[in-house]
Design an enzyme around this catalytic site. Structure first.
Site, PDB file in Angstrom:
ATOM      1  N   LYS A 185       0.925  -1.222   0.201  1.00  0.00           N
ATOM      2  CA  LYS A 185       0.367  -0.043  -0.175  1.00  0.00           C
ATOM      3  C   LYS A 185       0.875   1.394  -0.101  1.00  0.00           C
ATOM      4  CE  LYS A 185      -3.256  -2.151  -0.296  1.00  0.00           C
ATOM      5  NZ  LYS A 185      -4.548  -3.287   0.527  1.00  0.00           N
TER       6      LYS A 185
HETATM    7  C1  LIG Z   1      -5.488  -4.214   0.713  1.00  0.00           C
HETATM    8  C2  LIG Z   1      -6.876  -4.499   0.855  1.00  0.00           C
HETATM    9  C3  LIG Z   1      -7.388  -4.608   2.497  1.00  0.00           C
HETATM   10  C4  LIG Z   1      -7.373  -5.316   3.259  1.00  0.00           C
HETATM   11  O1  LIG Z   1      -5.072  -5.159   3.904  1.00  0.00           O
HETATM   12  P1  LIG Z   1      -5.508  -5.483   4.827  1.00  0.00           P
HETATM   13  O2  LIG Z   1      -4.274  -4.867   5.739  1.00  0.00           O
HETATM   14  O3  LIG Z   1      -4.163  -6.788   4.405  1.00  0.00           O
HETATM   15  O4  LIG Z   1      -5.624  -6.254   5.674  1.00  0.00           O
HETATM   16  C5  LIG Z   1      -9.018  -4.324   2.410  1.00  0.00           C
HETATM   17  N1  LIG Z   1      -9.511  -3.837   1.593  1.00  0.00           N
HETATM   18  C6  LIG Z   1      -8.585  -3.939   0.178  1.00  0.00           C
HETATM   19  C7  LIG Z   1      -9.635  -3.162  -1.505  1.00  0.00           C
HETATM   20  C8  LIG Z   1      -7.538  -3.966  -0.187  1.00  0.00           C
HETATM   21  O5  LIG Z   1      -6.908  -3.639  -1.373  1.00  0.00           O
END
Ligand SMILES: *Cc1c(COP(=O)(O)O)cnc(C)c1O
Length: 387
Positions: A185
């Site tokens: 992210k």
């Molecule tokens: C990455 C992601 C998540 C989950 O995030 P985590 O921090 O790995 O739990 C949820 N929703 C979307 C759209 C994502 O891309």
């Protein structure tokens, strides 16, 4: 044609700043949730322009807590998008509620609000928008729809760190919003997440839920001024962040504007180079700032011989990593079997998915890397031109 060396689809932006910050925590004698997590929460609240933030172990945890905070559970329906990661739907199911999938607008990859409106029933309690790839959902329109039907808005803002709407950060519009600091992210703590909150009582409740339901301040029971006593006041989870993660997050936040600036430059270069190819570029919506978490394109398959997968294979042959976001939720075995979802019911998501490719986009890329990606894509499409 192509590069000599493999261009990875993603790579986290970690340097000596994060390493130094993490080592400092490791040497401090306090490595789990503590004062550094407090600092990270305050810094995030300031950045996101919200009264409070609860830092937790993942965005998945934050979404789960956001639903529970609003007492969503068995008998309730929550409307969300099929163009998302499994986490969004899993947390709805974990609460005991029923996920309902609306279709998307293929122009943005985001929820189609007319489709959402058509699915509202007396059981609908909440709607969970996803800001797909960092493209903001029109929150003014969604909030208006939610207000009319008395729905809670739980934003999956996993892609939206850095997105804005009329100058305000995404994450400050819904009843709660969940951010992700997963490795891929825009801002990463390796694993991590946060929930934005608007009052002290919700913050205290989320803190308790994230640490076994222990009474407030129990995390400090081994610290200076802490007491060995604690009380379990509700049923909770083990969803807390650690000071190791928070230290990394603070280091990332300090340089976040520079990281975003780089993403904007790379996205602009893609736009310049890909304009004349038979594909749709991410929409630019006036008044909205895209976080450029992803650079999603959608091929115009009517002018290409072959499929999206063939183009991905051409790119791989040219040493370029790509990805697809997302395999629509209704296409996965578990959900299709459990909820009886069928692809035919989601024409917007199907047409988007058929041609969708995510191109590499991260701060460590150079403009010449982007040139290589664009050249490989242009070559693939030229070789596959349909007469
Ligand atoms: C990455 C992601 C998540 C989950 O995030 P985590 O921090 O790995 O739990 C949820 N929703 C979307 C759209 C994502 O891309």
């Amino acid at each position: 044609m192509g590069r000599d060396s493999w261009l990875a689809y993603n790579r986290p932006e970690v340097d000596e700043d994060e390493i130094r910050a993490v080592v400092q925590v490791l040497r401090s004698g306090w490595i789990t949730r503590g004062p550094v997590t407090d600092q990270f929460e305050q810094a995030l609240a300031q950045y996101l322009q919200v009264p409070a933030v609860a830092a937790v172990s993942s965005c998945t945890a934050a979404l789960h807590l956001g639903l529970l905070l609003h007492d969503i559970g068995p008998g309730d329906e929550v409307i969300t998008t099929p163009m998302t990661f499994a986490a969004s739907v899993n947390v709805i199911i974990e609460t005991g509620a029923t996920p309902i999938l609306a279709d998307i607008d293929p122009a943005t990859g985001n929820l189609d609000l007319a489709s959402v409106a058509a699915l509202i029933t007396p059981r609908t309690r909440a709607v969970m928008p996803v800001h797909y790839g960092g493209q903001p959902v029109d929150m003014a329109a969604l909030n208006e729809l939610a207000r009319k039907s008395q729905l809670v808005v739980v934003e999956d803002a996993a892609h939206a760190m850095g997105s804005q709407q009329h100058g305000r950060p995404v994450g400050s519009f819904g009843n709660v919003a969940a951010l992700s600091f997963y490795a891929t992210k825009n801002l990463t703590t390796g694993e991590g997440g946060a929930l934005t909150l608007f009052d002290e009582e919700s913050l205290l409740r989320v803190r308790e839920l994230s640490l076994h339901g222990l009474s407030r301040h129990a995390w400090n029971r081994y610290g200076l001024g802490g007491s060995w006593q604690y009380d379990v006041t509700r049923l909770g989870f083990k969803y807390n962040m650690t000071d190791i993660q928070a230290a990394m997050g603070l280091a990332q936040l300090a340089k976040f504007p520079a990281l975003q600036k780089k993403r904007v430059q790379l996205a602009a270069r893609y736009r310049e180079l890909l304009t004349d190819l038979p594909l749709a570029l991410p929409a630019l919506v006036p008044g909205f700032t895209h976080s450029w978490h992803l650079y999603p394109i959608v091929l115009d398959l009517s002018s290409v011989r072959g499929t999206r997968d063939d183009v991905i294979e051409d790119m791989r042959q040219s040493n370029i990593g790509t990805s697809v976001h997302f395999i629509p939720i209704y296409r996965h075995t578990y959900y299709a079997e459990r909820f009886g979802w069928r692809s035919e019911d989601y024409p917007g998501a199907e047409s988007f998915y058929a041609g969708q490719i995510s191109l590499p986009l991260y701060p460590a890329l150079s403009l010449s890397d982007v040139d290589d990606v664009a050249a490989a894509l242009a070559a693939s499409l030229a070789g596959r031109r349909r007469e």
